[in-house]
Scaffold this motif. Structure first.
Motif, PDB file in Angstrom:
ATOM      1  N   PRO A  42      -1.302  27.516  -9.303  1.00  0.00           N
ATOM      2  CA  PRO A  42      -0.774  27.120  -7.991  1.00  0.00           C
ATOM      3  C   PRO A  42      -1.790  26.360  -7.157  1.00  0.00           C
ATOM      4  CG  PRO A  42      -1.350  29.435  -7.989  1.00  0.00           C
ATOM      5  CD  PRO A  42      -1.478  28.975  -9.407  1.00  0.00           C
ATOM      6  N   ASN A  43      -1.283  25.444  -6.360  1.00  0.00           N
ATOM      7  CA  ASN A  43      -2.096  24.820  -5.321  1.00  0.00           C
ATOM      8  C   ASN A  43      -2.275  25.817  -4.183  1.00  0.00           C
ATOM      9  OD1 ASN A  43      -1.804  22.195  -6.702  1.00  0.00           O
ATOM     10  ND2 ASN A  43       0.303  22.302  -5.929  1.00  0.00           N
ATOM     11  N   VAL A  44      -3.325  25.595  -3.374  1.00  0.00           N
ATOM     12  CA  VAL A  44      -3.576  26.451  -2.217  1.00  0.00           C
ATOM     13  C   VAL A  44      -3.886  25.562  -1.020  1.00  0.00           C
ATOM     14  CG1 VAL A  44      -4.952  28.319  -1.230  1.00  0.00           C
ATOM     15  CG2 VAL A  44      -4.546  28.248  -3.708  1.00  0.00           C
ATOM     16  N   VAL A  45      -3.176  25.789   0.084  1.00  0.00           N
ATOM     17  CA  VAL A  45      -3.461  25.123   1.354  1.00  0.00           C
ATOM     18  C   VAL A  45      -3.796  26.211   2.366  1.00  0.00           C
ATOM     19  CG1 VAL A  45      -2.584  23.653   3.196  1.00  0.00           C
ATOM     20  CG2 VAL A  45      -1.903  23.217   0.823  1.00  0.00           C
ATOM     21  N   LEU A 124     -15.902  28.483  -7.017  1.00  0.00           N
ATOM     22  CA  LEU A 124     -15.228  29.228  -8.077  1.00  0.00           C
ATOM     23  C   LEU A 124     -13.981  28.482  -8.558  1.00  0.00           C
ATOM     24  CD1 LEU A 124     -15.510  32.849  -6.645  1.00  0.00           C
ATOM     25  CD2 LEU A 124     -16.875  31.835  -8.469  1.00  0.00           C
ATOM     26  N   LEU A 125     -13.239  27.925  -7.624  1.00  0.00           N
ATOM     27  CA  LEU A 125     -12.039  27.188  -8.012  1.00  0.00           C
ATOM     28  C   LEU A 125     -12.390  25.870  -8.693  1.00  0.00           C
ATOM     29  CD1 LEU A 125      -9.750  27.870  -4.931  1.00  0.00           C
ATOM     30  CD2 LEU A 125      -9.526  28.811  -7.228  1.00  0.00           C
ATOM     31  N   LYS A 126     -13.465  25.256  -8.250  1.00  0.00           N
ATOM     32  CA  LYS A 126     -13.927  24.051  -8.921  1.00  0.00           C
ATOM     33  C   LYS A 126     -14.235  24.352 -10.384  1.00  0.00           C
ATOM     34  CE  LYS A 126     -15.463  19.811  -9.242  1.00  0.00           C
ATOM     35  NZ  LYS A 126     -14.485  18.691  -9.271  1.00  0.00           N
ATOM     36  N   GLY A 127     -14.820  25.519 -10.632  1.00  0.00           N
ATOM     37  CA  GLY A 127     -15.094  25.941 -11.999  1.00  0.00           C
ATOM     38  C   GLY A 127     -13.845  26.239 -12.800  1.00  0.00           C
ATOM     39  N   ALA A 128     -12.714  26.438 -12.102  1.00  0.00           N
ATOM     40  CA  ALA A 128     -11.428  26.666 -12.762  1.00  0.00           C
ATOM     41  C   ALA A 128     -10.600  25.391 -12.810  1.00  0.00           C
ATOM     42  CB  ALA A 128     -10.661  27.762 -12.030  1.00  0.00           C
ATOM     43  N   ASP A 129     -11.271  24.245 -12.718  1.00  0.00           N
ATOM     44  CA  ASP A 129     -10.647  22.922 -12.849  1.00  0.00           C
ATOM     45  C   ASP A 129      -9.740  22.559 -11.684  1.00  0.00           C
ATOM     46  OD1 ASP A 129     -11.936  22.453 -15.298  1.00  0.00           O
ATOM     47  OD2 ASP A 129     -10.364  23.524 -16.390  1.00  0.00           O
ATOM     48  N   TYR A 130     -10.029  23.118 -10.516  1.00  0.00           N
ATOM     49  CA  TYR A 130      -9.313  22.711  -9.308  1.00  0.00           C
ATOM     50  C   TYR A 130      -9.985  21.489  -8.687  1.00  0.00           C
ATOM     51  CZ  TYR A 130      -5.922  26.457  -8.510  1.00  0.00           C
ATOM     52  OH  TYR A 130      -4.835  27.286  -8.584  1.00  0.00           O
ATOM     53  N   THR A 131      -9.171  20.651  -8.031  1.00  0.00           N
ATOM     54  CA  THR A 131      -9.688  19.638  -7.123  1.00  0.00           C
ATOM     55  C   THR A 131      -9.731  20.273  -5.737  1.00  0.00           C
ATOM     56  OG1 THR A 131      -8.748  17.827  -8.409  1.00  0.00           O
ATOM     57  CG2 THR A 131      -9.311  17.364  -6.110  1.00  0.00           C
ATOM     58  N   THR A 132     -10.872  20.211  -5.082  1.00  0.00           N
ATOM     59  CA  THR A 132     -11.063  20.939  -3.828  1.00  0.00           C
ATOM     60  C   THR A 132     -11.274  19.962  -2.675  1.00  0.00           C
ATOM     61  OG1 THR A 132     -13.407  21.147  -4.388  1.00  0.00           O
ATOM     62  CG2 THR A 132     -11.988  23.011  -4.910  1.00  0.00           C
ATOM     63  N   GLY A 133     -10.763  20.347  -1.506  1.00  0.00           N
ATOM     64  CA  GLY A 133     -10.885  19.496  -0.336  1.00  0.00           C
ATOM     65  C   GLY A 133     -11.076  20.295   0.932  1.00  0.00           C
ATOM     66  N   HIS A 134     -11.673  19.645   1.912  1.00  0.00           N
ATOM     67  CA  HIS A 134     -11.864  20.265   3.232  1.00  0.00           C
ATOM     68  C   HIS A 134     -11.651  19.180   4.277  1.00  0.00           C
ATOM     69  CE1 HIS A 134     -13.699  23.119   6.180  1.00  0.00           C
ATOM     70  NE2 HIS A 134     -13.877  21.971   6.825  1.00  0.00           N
ATOM     71  N   ILE A 135     -10.703  19.431   5.202  1.00  0.00           N
ATOM     72  CA  ILE A 135     -10.366  18.486   6.257  1.00  0.00           C
ATOM     73  C   ILE A 135     -10.475  19.192   7.603  1.00  0.00           C
ATOM     74  CG2 ILE A 135      -8.659  16.842   7.122  1.00  0.00           C
ATOM     75  CD1 ILE A 135      -9.444  16.279   4.229  1.00  0.00           C
ATOM     76  N   SER A 185      -1.168  15.236  -5.848  1.00  0.00           N
ATOM     77  CA  SER A 185       0.069  15.951  -6.175  1.00  0.00           C
ATOM     78  C   SER A 185       0.391  15.933  -7.658  1.00  0.00           C
ATOM     79  CB  SER A 185       1.237  15.341  -5.388  1.00  0.00           C
ATOM     80  OG  SER A 185       1.409  13.969  -5.711  1.00  0.00           O
ATOM     81  N   ASN A 186      -0.110  14.941  -8.386  1.00  0.00           N
ATOM     82  CA  ASN A 186       0.210  14.839  -9.804  1.00  0.00           C
ATOM     83  C   ASN A 186      -0.993  15.084 -10.704  1.00  0.00           C
ATOM     84  OD1 ASN A 186       2.972  14.094  -9.416  1.00  0.00           O
ATOM     85  ND2 ASN A 186       2.282  12.047  -8.817  1.00  0.00           N
ATOM     86  N   ASN A 187      -2.085  15.529 -10.113  1.00  0.00           N
ATOM     87  CA  ASN A 187      -3.309  15.719 -10.891  1.00  0.00           C
ATOM     88  C   ASN A 187      -3.537  17.202 -11.170  1.00  0.00           C
ATOM     89  OD1 ASN A 187      -3.703  12.895 -10.693  1.00  0.00           O
ATOM     90  ND2 ASN A 187      -4.692  13.156  -8.711  1.00  0.00           N
ATOM     91  N   SER A 188      -4.786  17.619 -11.204  1.00  0.00           N
ATOM     92  CA  SER A 188      -5.115  19.027 -11.385  1.00  0.00           C
ATOM     93  C   SER A 188      -4.672  19.812 -10.164  1.00  0.00           C
ATOM     94  CB  SER A 188      -6.624  19.173 -11.595  1.00  0.00           C
ATOM     95  OG  SER A 188      -7.328  18.666 -10.469  1.00  0.00           O
ATOM     96  N   PRO A 189      -4.561  21.132 -10.265  1.00  0.00           N
ATOM     97  CA  PRO A 189      -4.226  21.923  -9.071  1.00  0.00           C
ATOM     98  C   PRO A 189      -5.288  21.716  -7.996  1.00  0.00           C
ATOM     99  CG  PRO A 189      -5.046  23.349 -10.810  1.00  0.00           C
ATOM    100  CD  PRO A 189      -4.824  22.004 -11.430  1.00  0.00           C
ATOM    101  N   PHE A 190      -4.881  21.849  -6.745  1.00  0.00           N
ATOM    102  CA  PHE A 190      -5.825  21.607  -5.663  1.00  0.00           C
ATOM    103  C   PHE A 190      -5.905  22.803  -4.721  1.00  0.00           C
ATOM    104  CE2 PHE A 190      -1.786  19.708  -4.146  1.00  0.00           C
ATOM    105  CZ  PHE A 190      -1.621  20.370  -2.936  1.00  0.00           C
TER     106      PHE A 190
END
Length: 313
Positions: A42-45, A124-135, A185-190
């Protein structure tokens, strides 16, 4: 996979903060148990309001607030009602959310010394192949000038408040957040932090937003008896700075309403992109509402509501 849309406001009473650990378990545990045949985890916002009163939402008991989007989030998801902050400034809660550690466990003040090697949820999520962001707001060290890659965050955009914007001072934050979601939206989970500026001082919303509350006019409209006894000194203090309760309250309500509007815009984008059924959305705040004090811009408008709690920022 069904969506878990969470709504949580931090209590302003003193106590032990448990929600950061819960957030880690929720996100990482959910990811751990995603079936292998699932398309992706799942994505997380994670939406974090600032200086937000525990009862600033209609669904948490504000007698005049209009927050239909966040109220719907709470109705359709899970509400966490009994958790507490560890300090009355920005850094303690942000430290807990990012590291799952109590801020007092750090030997040095985090905004000056960073997280000092403690793993973050984004790492930790980056290590699980997530794309991570901060806005949005930062306040997590690195001279408050973060760059891409810090704390395992691929995309960092420190976005300030949009002053006197007819869509609210967090319009730019959510616009940038929506761009991130669209691009991923179409890439790795974020995983995406959306850290807002409402309801931090100054509360000075655009007149277009205030007009939503034109019915809250006249000396006989705002009934202060609808607020808890703990709110009465806050109202008196605000009035000492000028204006009248109806005008001051309209300004605060308009600021909060604009945050609800922007939250609704983001949720609609998730729906439009077909991400609703695989996205965890969390709404919470960093601490209680800031009281009216000298030195603020428009202190008479600082009318955040803590409900039955005595505390605040």
């Amino acid at each position: 996979m069904s969506t878990l849309r969470c709504c949580k406001i931090l209590n302003t009473a003193a106590g032990v903060i448990r929600f950061p650990s819960l957030c880690f378990l929720l996100v990482l545990g959910w990811i751990q148990f995603v079936p292998s045949e699932a398309a992706r985890p799942p994505n997380v916002v994670f939406i974090l309001a600032e200086d937000f009163g525990w009862a600033d939402l209609a669904c948490f008991g504000h007698p005049y607030a209009r927050t239909p989007n966040i109220d719907k989030l709470a109705k359709e998801g899970a509400r966490f009602m009994n958790f507490h902050i560890t300090g009355k400034t920005c850094a303690p809660s942000r430290t807990g959310f990012m590291t799952s550690r109590h801020p007092a466990s750090f030997p040095n003040y985090m905004p000056d010394w960073t997280f000092q090697g403690v793993p973050t949820v984004t790492e930790l999520l980056k290590g699980a192949d997530y794309t991570t962001g901060h806005i949005g707001k930062w306040h997590m060290g690195h001279d408050d000038e973060p760059t891409d890659g810090v704390y395992g965050i691929d995309y960092v955009r420190k976005v300030g408040p949009a002053r006197r914007n007819s869509e609210g001072k967090d319009f730019d934050v959510f616009t940038e957040a929506i761009k991130f979601i669209e691009n991923n939206s179409n890439n790795s989970p974020f995983y995406l932090n959306v850290w807002t500026h409402i309801a931090h001082s100054p509360v000075d919303p655009h007149s277009d937003l205030v007009e939503e509350f034109d019915d809250v006019l006249g000396d006989d409209i705002i009934d202060r008896r609808k607020f808890s006894k703990n709110m009465q000194p806050i109202i008196d203090l605000a009035l000492d700075f000028g204006g009248n309760l109806n005008t001051n309250m309209r300004n605060y309500l308009a600021d909060v309403w604009s945050l609800d509007k922007q939250t609704g815009r983001l949720l609609q984008k998730l729906d439009d992109l077909g991400l609703r059924e695989n996205t965890i959305v969390v709404f919470t705040a960093d601490q209680g509402a800031a009281p009216p004090i000298s030195g603020q811009s428009n202190p008479q408008n600082m009318l955040g509501y803590a409900g039955g709690f005595r505390g605040g920022k």
